[in-house]
Design an enzyme around this catalytic site. Structure first.
Site, PDB file in Angstrom:
ATOM      1  N   ARG A 106      -8.393  -0.384   5.617  1.00 52.15           N
ATOM      2  CA  ARG A 106      -7.357   0.944   4.879  1.00 52.15           C
ATOM      3  C   ARG A 106      -6.164   0.224   4.263  1.00 52.15           C
ATOM      4  O   ARG A 106      -5.654   0.824   3.305  1.00 52.15           O
ATOM      5  CB  ARG A 106      -6.827   1.788   5.865  1.00 52.15           C
ATOM      6  N   ILE A 129       9.643   6.638  16.077  1.00 52.36           N
ATOM      7  CA  ILE A 129       9.074   7.471  14.989  1.00 52.36           C
ATOM      8  C   ILE A 129       7.819   8.168  15.374  1.00 52.36           C
ATOM      9  O   ILE A 129       7.613   9.350  15.128  1.00 52.36           O
ATOM     10  CB  ILE A 129       8.776   6.394  13.830  1.00 52.36           C
ATOM     11  N   ARG A 147       1.602  14.390  13.191  1.00 52.62           N
ATOM     12  CA  ARG A 147       2.224  14.130  11.581  1.00 52.62           C
ATOM     13  C   ARG A 147       2.173  15.498  10.829  1.00 52.62           C
ATOM     14  O   ARG A 147       1.469  15.602   9.723  1.00 52.62           O
ATOM     15  CB  ARG A 147       1.261  13.189  11.110  1.00 52.62           C
ATOM     16  N   PRO A 148       3.092  16.165  11.155  1.00 51.09           N
ATOM     17  CA  PRO A 148       3.194  17.579  10.467  1.00 51.09           C
ATOM     18  C   PRO A 148       3.751  17.193   9.065  1.00 51.09           C
ATOM     19  O   PRO A 148       4.334  16.322   8.750  1.00 51.09           O
ATOM     20  CB  PRO A 148       4.372  18.284  11.290  1.00 51.09           C
ATOM     21  N   CYS A 184      -4.370   7.743   9.241  1.00 54.03           N
ATOM     22  CA  CYS A 184      -4.425   6.970  10.896  1.00 54.03           C
ATOM     23  C   CYS A 184      -3.872   7.994  11.922  1.00 54.03           C
ATOM     24  O   CYS A 184      -2.959   8.783  11.790  1.00 54.03           O
ATOM     25  CB  CYS A 184      -3.370   5.708  10.775  1.00 54.03           C
ATOM     26  N   ASP A 194       5.579   0.600  11.641  1.00 56.07           N
ATOM     27  CA  ASP A 194       4.128  -0.126  11.282  1.00 56.07           C
ATOM     28  C   ASP A 194       4.096  -1.644  11.723  1.00 56.07           C
ATOM     29  O   ASP A 194       3.160  -2.134  11.354  1.00 56.07           O
ATOM     30  CB  ASP A 194       4.165  -0.109   9.814  1.00 56.07           C
ATOM     31  N   LYS A 224       0.863  -1.460  -0.111  1.00 57.97           N
ATOM     32  CA  LYS A 224      -0.072  -0.100   0.080  1.00 57.97           C
ATOM     33  C   LYS A 224       0.948   1.270   0.226  1.00 57.97           C
ATOM     34  O   LYS A 224       0.538   2.339  -0.682  1.00 57.97           O
ATOM     35  CB  LYS A 224      -0.957  -0.206   1.133  1.00 57.97           C
ATOM     36  N   ASN A 225       2.008   1.260   0.649  1.00 55.62           N
ATOM     37  CA  ASN A 225       2.828   2.472   0.929  1.00 55.62           C
ATOM     38  C   ASN A 225       3.541   2.606  -0.326  1.00 55.62           C
ATOM     39  O   ASN A 225       4.174   3.817  -0.373  1.00 55.62           O
ATOM     40  CB  ASN A 225       3.625   2.401   2.254  1.00 55.62           C
ATOM     41  N   ARG A 285      -3.815  10.280   4.403  1.00 52.68           N
ATOM     42  CA  ARG A 285      -2.437  10.903   4.490  1.00 52.68           C
ATOM     43  C   ARG A 285      -1.914  11.093   3.320  1.00 52.68           C
ATOM     44  O   ARG A 285      -1.078  11.895   2.894  1.00 52.68           O
ATOM     45  CB  ARG A 285      -1.715  10.088   5.491  1.00 52.68           C
ATOM     46  N   ASP A 326       5.802  20.007   7.767  1.00 52.17           N
ATOM     47  CA  ASP A 326       6.873  20.954   7.723  1.00 52.17           C
ATOM     48  C   ASP A 326       7.945  20.521   6.900  1.00 52.17           C
ATOM     49  O   ASP A 326       8.597  21.405   5.818  1.00 52.17           O
ATOM     50  CB  ASP A 326       7.365  21.560   8.998  1.00 52.17           C
TER      51      ASP A 326
END
Ligand code: UD1
Length: 430
Positions: A398, A328, A122-123, A117, A306, A22-23, A93, A125
């Site tokens: 998901r 993380i 979860r910025p 999620c 994960d 998926k990622n 995301r 920047d």
């Protein structure tokens, strides 16, 4: 409300074929925006996050054709930048990848602040810093991130203080057409970054160093379409491996790249689990008894965040006390409250869980707080004696294709109960 019901305590035996990652699929599908030509992507896991991204592309003007249960044809010739529907993009995301892709192709992009999620802060920047290094201007207005450039983007050195998968993806997407060379330092080394680079190079991009911490992108004038197959999902594979170790039995995960799973495999071996590694498969054999081990999540090739919830669940039944630290996403421990309801002995302080192993746990209603925590709830229910009911399973959907069917095929007594009174049973094989 849809739910999963599990009658736990049955060992798992058999083989599970692992699907595409998926990622990887999220950035590769987003990268199709960079060309007006047709791309065919194979080995796509048709999970809800991917369906959502395809819906967003279609709503923005792309032609999206589902060719089979794992293949999709995408043509982004007529896609319009800054047009992703807020109600869809806000759920994902991965919609942040539209920023890099649209900026790269059109010089402008705007996306509602992305969801995904809830695993802590979860910025974005780093993503904005990367776009700015290439010459773009970024603003947050009315809940949207807007990025634009009046001139050609120019290659530059982008340095990240902390390794970020998403910011590395967006830097690659935005710099593919940038004039000159972009150097991404302290880049993420995850297999999904390599997948994205290999896909883009197959479309005519010039990207070197993916899989190392320095990636160089030489700007090209145009990209063409191609046919590409997504790499196997190491997290899906790791989830079934850890489930087999926890519950007991003998499970082989196939269609995988074992190298991607080294950190997980090594921890299973350290815990005393019997693991056999082949060229494209791994077999895990367990009697359900194993030692406590300590884990600290790190960017790839370290232990993946994960896999943290699934492994923490396994350690609830280990002999001894384990410490699990998430470096993380420090607050990715919401699932622990669910586990303690079953009788697991876990306490969390700061970014570390201290897990005192117990022989067995009872059953309790379990709620999925995020995708991987959802998989952890299934593992807990498979190990617990008696019937467990798991709710919030849209989170699991998901990122896992047919998780209920796959565990049922391994001999688990598990079923999916759909809402509206209709009940869909998968056959529990024993
Ligand atoms: C991706 C994965 C997710 C995985 C995570 C870490 C996708 C769709 N999601 O998420 O499954 O858990 O990598 O492997 O691929 N950070 C900042 N500023 C930023 C970006 C990140 O401070 O602009 C921080 C994050 O808070 C986190 C760390 O960097 O502490 C790593 O995050 P990142 O790798 O960016 O995660 P995602 O790409 O969101």
């Amino acid at each position: 409300m849809d739910k999963i019901i599990v009658n736990g305590g049955k060992p798992l035996y058999g083989t599970v074929a692992i699907g595409g990652m998926k990622n990887s699929a999220l950035p590769v599908i987003s990268a199709c925006i960079l060309t007006g030509e047709t791309c065919i992507i194979d080995n796509v896991p048709m999970v809800s996050d991917i369906k959502l991204l395809l819906e967003i592309l279609a709503a923005s003007g792309a032609e999206v054709k589902i060719l089979s249960s794992t293949s999709v044809q995408i043509n982004c010739k007529n896609i319009q930048p800054c047009s992703s529907p807020d109600d869809l993009a806000s759920q994902l995301r991965g919609s942040s990848y539209l920023l890099g892709a649209e900026l790269g192709r059109f010089g402008e992009a705007s996306v509602i602040l992305p969801g995904g999620c809830s695993i802590g802060s979860r910025p974005l920047d780093f993503h904005m810093k990367a776009f700015e290094a290439l010459g773009a201007q970024c603003h947050i207005r009315n809940g949207h991130i807007e990025v634009e450039t009046t001139e050609e983007l120019r290659g530059n050195t982008i340095f990240f203080d902390k390794v970020s998968v998403g910011a590395t993806v967006n830097s690659i997407l935005a710099s593919v057409y940038a004039e000159g060379t972009t150097v991404i330092e302290n880049a993420a080394r995850e297999p999904h970054i390599v997948d994205l680079a290999v896909f883009l190079n197959a479309c005519g991009a010039n990207i070197t160093g993916a899989g190392t911490s320095v990636i160089k992108v030489k700007g090209v004038k145009e990209l063409h379409g191609c046919r590409y197959s997504i790499a196997p999902d190491m997290i899906e594979a790791g989830t079934y491996m850890v489930a087999a170790a926890t519950v007991g039995g003998r499970v082989t995960v196939t269609n995988i790249i074992p190298k991607h799973l080294e950190s997980v495999t090594n921890k299973l071996i350290e815990a005393g689990i019997n693991v056999t590694v082949g060229d494209s498969y791994i077999t895990v054999e367990s009697c359900g008894k194993y030692k406590a081990v300590d884990i600290a999540t790190q960017p790839y090739p370290g232990f993946p965040t994960d896999m943290q919830a699934q492994f923490s669940t396994m350690l609830c039944y280990a002999q001894g006390t384990s410490k699990v630290t998430d470096n993380i996403f420090p607050s990715r421990f919401r699932f622990v409250d669910e586990l303690t309801k079953t009788g697991a002995n876990v306490s969390v302080e700061s970014n570390t869980a201290v897990i005192k192993g117990v022989e067995s746990t009872g059953c309790a209603p379990l709620t999925c707080h995020d995708l991987r925590a959802g998989a952890a709830m299934v593992i807990a229910a498979l190990r617990s004696e008696g019937a467990s009911e798991i709710t919030g399973i849209d989170k699991i959907q998901r990122g896992y294709v047919n998780i209920v069917e796959k565990f049922a095929a391994l001999g688990a007594d598990i079923k999916l109960v759909m809402d509206m009174g209709s009940v869909s049973y998968t056959s529990a094989t024993n």
